[in-house]
Design an enzyme around this catalytic site. Structure first.
Site, short mmCIF file in Angstrom:
data_model
loop_
_atom_site.label_atom_id
_atom_site.label_comp_id
_atom_site.label_asym_id
_atom_site.label_seq_id
_atom_site.Cartn_x
_atom_site.Cartn_y
_atom_site.Cartn_z
N LYS A 1 -50.55 48.75 -40.70
CA LYS A 1 -50.71 49.46 -41.98
C LYS A 1 -50.68 48.49 -43.16
O LYS A 1 -51.44 48.60 -44.10
CB LYS A 1 -49.58 50.49 -42.10
CG LYS A 1 -49.32 51.06 -43.47
CD LYS A 1 -50.18 52.25 -43.72
CE LYS A 1 -50.20 52.71 -45.15
NZ LYS A 1 -48.96 52.56 -45.89
N GLY B 1 -36.82 52.05 -45.23
CA GLY B 1 -36.24 53.39 -45.08
C GLY B 1 -37.21 54.51 -45.38
O GLY B 1 -38.41 54.31 -45.48
N HIS C 1 -42.70 53.98 -38.60
CA HIS C 1 -41.53 53.12 -38.39
C HIS C 1 -40.99 53.29 -36.97
O HIS C 1 -40.64 52.32 -36.30
CB HIS C 1 -40.40 53.48 -39.35
CG HIS C 1 -40.75 53.35 -40.81
ND1 HIS C 1 -40.91 54.45 -41.62
CD2 HIS C 1 -40.92 52.26 -41.59
CE1 HIS C 1 -41.17 54.04 -42.86
NE2 HIS C 1 -41.20 52.72 -42.87
P1 AMP Z 1 -41.95 49.93 -45.07
O1 AMP Z 1 -40.73 50.74 -44.85
O2 AMP Z 1 -43.04 50.67 -45.78
O3 AMP Z 1 -41.67 48.57 -45.64
O4 AMP Z 1 -42.55 49.66 -43.61
C1 AMP Z 1 -41.77 49.03 -42.62
C2 AMP Z 1 -42.67 48.67 -41.47
O5 AMP Z 1 -43.28 49.84 -40.93
C3 AMP Z 1 -43.81 47.72 -41.87
O6 AMP Z 1 -44.01 46.76 -40.85
C4 AMP Z 1 -44.97 48.66 -41.98
O7 AMP Z 1 -46.23 48.04 -41.78
C5 AMP Z 1 -44.68 49.64 -40.87
N1 AMP Z 1 -45.40 50.88 -41.10
C6 AMP Z 1 -45.39 51.64 -42.22
N2 AMP Z 1 -46.22 52.70 -42.09
C7 AMP Z 1 -46.77 52.60 -40.85
C8 AMP Z 1 -47.71 53.38 -40.12
N3 AMP Z 1 -48.27 54.49 -40.63
N4 AMP Z 1 -48.03 52.99 -38.86
C9 AMP Z 1 -47.48 51.87 -38.33
N5 AMP Z 1 -46.59 51.09 -38.98
C10 AMP Z 1 -46.24 51.45 -40.21
#
Ligand code: AMP
Length: 277
Positions: A146, A28, A34
């Site tokens: 990332k 979230g 995302h």
């Molecule tokens: P998180 O909400 O931080 O667990 O991220 C959920 C998904 O979004 C994970 O697969 C992350 O690697 C991806 N994600 C987070 N930040 C980025 C970004 N800046 N660029 C691409 N994917 C991202």
């Protein structure tokens, strides 16, 4: 867009969606990173399911679980704007009912980098993703580069446990000044926000050195370290130059390699990486 909480609601809603189903797991507080995953799923799949779950088992005792930024209403608006069909927002009780004691551990890939700095983190990630995969039953799942080690661990787990799911890893989405988008960027005050570009600057410098022919890992690591040390608000936790597939530290860069780092900017822990070669 349907929003569900329990496993049984999810199953019912999921079974009425056309396949192939693309799945985007998140914690979230969504940003363009995302949404890029959700858009890619929309392009490639008949239906897209996203989950929002701040997974307690991937946070250490001294980490930011209770402070982790949350804004469900805004997240749902954003997911609806991209055309996501179904959002699963399980509670900790749904994911980890009393008596829970089964874990998924990816052994070698989870040892270094984030795994070394955040004990238990990778086990929490692989366990929750296995549970999310079982519940959602997607044909494809979308992750961001990332979190490079996370993507490698999930790819390995998917193969090792025979999940019939294709893992799609999408490029890092950055702010215009290079800072990798992250929910945690919300913690940064204006001064720290400026300083936070230091991770991108350090990785860029190492990449240029590589492009000019530098293959010695120690030299690339020194280049990155010096740039981080020159930023007074930043404190380096680790830098790494590792084999892209095994994540083992390299002495010399020959094939594809992962340059990665974690640094505190103020109290906020940030990670970033570049793939070279
Ligand atoms: P998180 O909400 O931080 O667990 O991220 C959920 C998904 O979004 C994970 O697969 C992350 O690697 C991806 N994600 C987070 N930040 C980025 C970004 N800046 N660029 C691409 N994917 C991202």
């Amino acid at each position: 867009m349907q929003v569900v909480t329990t496993n049984s609601e999810l199953r019912l809603a999921r079974n009425s969606l056309p396949e192939p189903i693309g799945f985007v797991p998140t914690m979230g507080y969504l940003h363009e990173g995302h949404l890029s995953l959700a858009r890619r799923s929309k392009e490639e799949c008949a239906s897209t399911v996203a989950s929002i779950f701040v997974n307690p088992t991937q946070f250490g005792p001294n980490e930011d679980l209770s402070k982790y930024p949350r804004d469900l209403e805004r997240d749902l608006r954003l997911l609806a704007s991209v055309g996501v069909e179904l959002v699963w927002t399980p509670t900790p009780e749904v994911m980890y009912p009393p008596g829970f004691q089964t874990w998924v551990t990816v052994e070698e890939l989870a040892k270094g980098l984030e795994g070394a700095s955040r004990p238990g983190h990778m086990r929490g990630v692989s366990t929750v993703v296995a549970k999310l995969f079982n519940a959602v039953g997607p044909q494809k799942a979308y992750f961001g580069q990332k979190d490079a080690q996370q993507a490698a661990v999930i790819r390995r787990m998917t193969k090792d446990l025979d999940f019939p799911i294709e893992i799609v890893v999408c490029p890092i989405i950055r702010e215009t000044d290079g800072l990798a988008m992250s929910s945690r960027n919300a913690y940064l005050n204006p001064e720290e926000r400026q300083a936070a570009t230091v991770l991108f600057r350090a990785l860029s410098a190492a990449q240029s050195a590589y492009k000019k022919g530098e293959r010695n890992a120690e030299t690339l690591l020194r280049t990155m370290t010096e740039i981080i040390h020159a930023e007074p608000l930043a404190k380096l936790q680790y830098v790494s130059c590792a084999d892209y597939d095994t994540l083992e530290e390299l002495e010399t860069v020959r094939g594809k390699a992962l340059l990665s780092m974690a640094a505190y900017v103020g109290k906020t822990r940030l990670i970033d990486n570049f793939v070279i070669g």
